[in-house]
Design an enzyme around this catalytic site. Sequence first.
Site, PDB file in Angstrom:
ATOM      1  N   ASP A  76      10.375  25.430 -11.282  1.00 33.78           N
ATOM      2  CA  ASP A  76      10.392  25.380 -11.701  1.00 33.78           C
ATOM      3  C   ASP A  76      11.548  26.247 -12.663  1.00 33.78           C
ATOM      4  OD1 ASP A  76      10.095  25.570 -14.843  1.00 33.78           O
ATOM      5  OD2 ASP A  76       9.321  27.182 -14.864  1.00 33.78           O
ATOM      6  N   GLY A  77      12.657  25.820 -13.108  1.00 42.56           N
ATOM      7  CA  GLY A  77      14.110  25.829 -13.092  1.00 42.56           C
ATOM      8  C   GLY A  77      15.433  25.180 -13.239  1.00 42.56           C
ATOM      9  N   GLY A 115      16.194  22.366 -15.259  1.00 43.27           N
ATOM     10  CA  GLY A 115      17.176  21.830 -16.285  1.00 43.27           C
ATOM     11  C   GLY A 115      17.757  22.830 -16.368  1.00 43.27           C
ATOM     12  N   ARG A 155      20.656  16.820 -17.191  1.00 48.37           N
ATOM     13  CA  ARG A 155      19.102  18.191 -16.594  1.00 48.37           C
ATOM     14  C   ARG A 155      18.418  17.611 -14.996  1.00 48.37           C
ATOM     15  NH1 ARG A 155      16.062  21.325 -19.132  1.00 48.37           N
ATOM     16  NH2 ARG A 155      13.800  20.112 -17.792  1.00 48.37           N
ATOM     17  N   HIS A 177      16.851  18.546 -10.928  1.00 48.10           N
ATOM     18  CA  HIS A 177      15.887  17.839 -10.367  1.00 48.10           C
ATOM     19  C   HIS A 177      15.856  16.992  -8.920  1.00 48.10           C
ATOM     20  CE1 HIS A 177      13.339  18.427 -13.640  1.00 48.10           C
ATOM     21  NE2 HIS A 177      14.079  17.961 -14.554  1.00 48.10           N
ATOM     22  N   TRP A 204       5.033  14.202 -18.900  1.00 44.56           N
ATOM     23  CA  TRP A 204       5.240  12.363 -19.265  1.00 44.56           C
ATOM     24  C   TRP A 204       6.216  12.362 -20.754  1.00 44.56           C
ATOM     25  CZ3 TRP A 204       5.100   8.841 -16.007  1.00 44.56           C
ATOM     26  CH2 TRP A 204       3.951   8.992 -14.288  1.00 44.56           C
ATOM     27  N   LEU A 214       1.046  21.809   9.375  1.00 44.42           N
ATOM     28  CA  LEU A 214       0.977  22.221   8.099  1.00 44.42           C
ATOM     29  C   LEU A 214       0.690  20.784   7.167  1.00 44.42           C
ATOM     30  CD1 LEU A 214       2.309  23.333   5.119  1.00 44.42           C
ATOM     31  CD2 LEU A 214       4.063  22.120   5.435  1.00 44.42           C
ATOM     32  N   ARG A 258       6.121  31.487  -8.421  1.00 40.70           N
ATOM     33  CA  ARG A 258       6.470  30.673  -9.658  1.00 40.70           C
ATOM     34  C   ARG A 258       7.909  31.585 -10.173  1.00 40.70           C
ATOM     35  NH1 ARG A 258       4.553  28.168 -15.291  1.00 40.70           N
ATOM     36  NH2 ARG A 258       6.687  27.018 -16.351  1.00 40.70           N
ATOM     37  N   LEU A 280       0.198  30.039 -16.068  1.00 39.89           N
ATOM     38  CA  LEU A 280       0.081  29.052 -14.940  1.00 39.89           C
ATOM     39  C   LEU A 280       0.342  27.892 -15.338  1.00 39.89           C
ATOM     40  CD1 LEU A 280      -1.267  29.840 -11.834  1.00 39.89           C
ATOM     41  CD2 LEU A 280      -3.703  29.565 -12.990  1.00 39.89           C
ATOM     42  N   GLU A 333      -3.182  35.603  -5.916  1.00 39.97           N
ATOM     43  CA  GLU A 333      -2.349  36.438  -6.084  1.00 39.97           C
ATOM     44  C   GLU A 333      -0.989  35.786  -6.670  1.00 39.97           C
ATOM     45  OE1 GLU A 333      -2.001  40.195  -6.118  1.00 39.97           O
ATOM     46  OE2 GLU A 333      -4.472  39.612  -4.889  1.00 39.97           O
TER      47      GLU A 333
HETATM   48  C1  FPP Z   1      10.417  22.238 -13.318  1.00 38.89           C
HETATM   49  O1  FPP Z   1      11.577  22.327 -13.813  1.00 38.89           O
HETATM   50  C2  FPP Z   1      10.356  21.156 -12.919  1.00 38.89           C
HETATM   51  C3  FPP Z   1      10.236  19.794 -12.874  1.00 38.89           C
HETATM   52  C4  FPP Z   1       9.398  19.432 -13.886  1.00 38.89           C
HETATM   53  C5  FPP Z   1      10.214  18.724 -11.894  1.00 38.89           C
HETATM   54  C6  FPP Z   1       9.667  19.213 -10.728  1.00 38.89           C
HETATM   55  C7  FPP Z   1      10.718  18.457  -9.681  1.00 38.89           C
HETATM   56  C8  FPP Z   1      11.300  18.300  -8.122  1.00 38.89           C
HETATM   57  C9  FPP Z   1      11.228  19.789  -7.404  1.00 38.89           C
HETATM   58  C10 FPP Z   1      12.168  17.433  -7.684  1.00 38.89           C
HETATM   59  C11 FPP Z   1      11.614  16.444  -6.704  1.00 38.89           C
HETATM   60  C12 FPP Z   1      10.223  16.779  -5.948  1.00 38.89           C
HETATM   61  C13 FPP Z   1       9.553  16.296  -5.483  1.00 38.89           C
HETATM   62  C14 FPP Z   1       8.249  16.207  -4.724  1.00 38.89           C
HETATM   63  C15 FPP Z   1      10.505  15.478  -4.306  1.00 38.89           C
HETATM   64  P1  FPP Z   1      12.029  22.059 -15.397  1.00 38.89           P
HETATM   65  O2  FPP Z   1      12.659  21.051 -15.532  1.00 38.89           O
HETATM   66  O3  FPP Z   1      10.906  22.447 -16.202  1.00 38.89           O
HETATM   67  O4  FPP Z   1      13.520  23.200 -15.633  1.00 38.89           O
HETATM   68  P2  FPP Z   1      13.773  24.152 -16.942  1.00 38.89           P
HETATM   69  O5  FPP Z   1      12.626  25.520 -17.727  1.00 38.89           O
HETATM   70  O6  FPP Z   1      14.525  25.118 -16.624  1.00 38.89           O
HETATM   71  O7  FPP Z   1      13.983  23.251 -18.253  1.00 38.89           O
END
Ligand code: FPP
Length: 245
Positions: free
Chosen positions: A25-26, A28, A38, A42, A74, A136, A193, A200, A212
């Site tokens: 997460d994070g 964006g 944004r 990614h 989506w 792994l 996270r 979650l 944990e």
């Molecule tokens: C959450 O951050 C992230 C996502 C919804 C997409 C996760 C995707 C990747 C890390 C890209 C790579 C994945 C693979 C498997 C190659 P957010 O966009 O919700 O960030 P924010 O909370 O800061 O808006």
Amino acid sequence: MNLIKRKENVIDPERLPNHVGIIMDGNGRWAQKRGLPRYAGHAAGAKVFKTIAYYARDIGLKNLTVYAFSTENWQRPQEEVSRIMKVLEEFIDDALNTFEKEKVRIRFLGDLSVFTGVLREKMDRIVDATKKFSGLTLNIAMNYGGQNEIVHGAREAARRVLTGEMKPEDITPESFGKLLYFDDCDTVDLVIRPSGEKRLSNFLLWQSAYAEFWYSDILWPDFKPRDLDRAILDYQKRNRRFGRV
Ligand code: FPP
């Protein structure tokens, strides 16, 4: 500088979590902080994902599940969704060229029926090519939702009861766990996270029953191998009681 590594600050390889889940997460916010679109977050997040996955293999982790795209994602703008799919495809292309060297078993966790065409073919190819590796296992959660996964299992159990393959009393946590997306997805020991959120978010609901939780303010594109070390070290200091005293 303290050159003596204190024992409590070194990961004990004998007590690694068997299964780690990461909510990446994070992305964006990382991009917005830099005045970037944004999707640039990614792309940066995808690089970090690769570094962390291979680092996890190097330190001897057996199972890593990353949350790449949820059933709710989506609802993001179409452009962002297609950028995420693009970075996923780029990761698979890269893995298709390097899997013999990297030796990581790759699988996709989720309702994959929505993916068709070239992306789905590549997913199937990398799963097939890497199923021989036993170090792994990397599960990439795509179009994944924990509630949907449980419903998927419940429907399968209902179907088996209707056909007489199973009796209602045969449905136990052990047998039900095998009706989820994977019949061999171990329970999760540690959920990580970053980005400051403490939720979650529908990730591995069934498997995380006694996980944990480790969170941090670091945004995913800034996450480093040493942050995974910190999370595992912290995990190794926890007293897991599983409901006992
Ligand atoms: C959450 O951050 C992230 C996502 C919804 C997409 C996760 C995707 C990747 C890390 C890209 C790579 C994945 C693979 C498997 C190659 P957010 O966009 O919700 O960030 P924010 O909370 O800061 O808006």
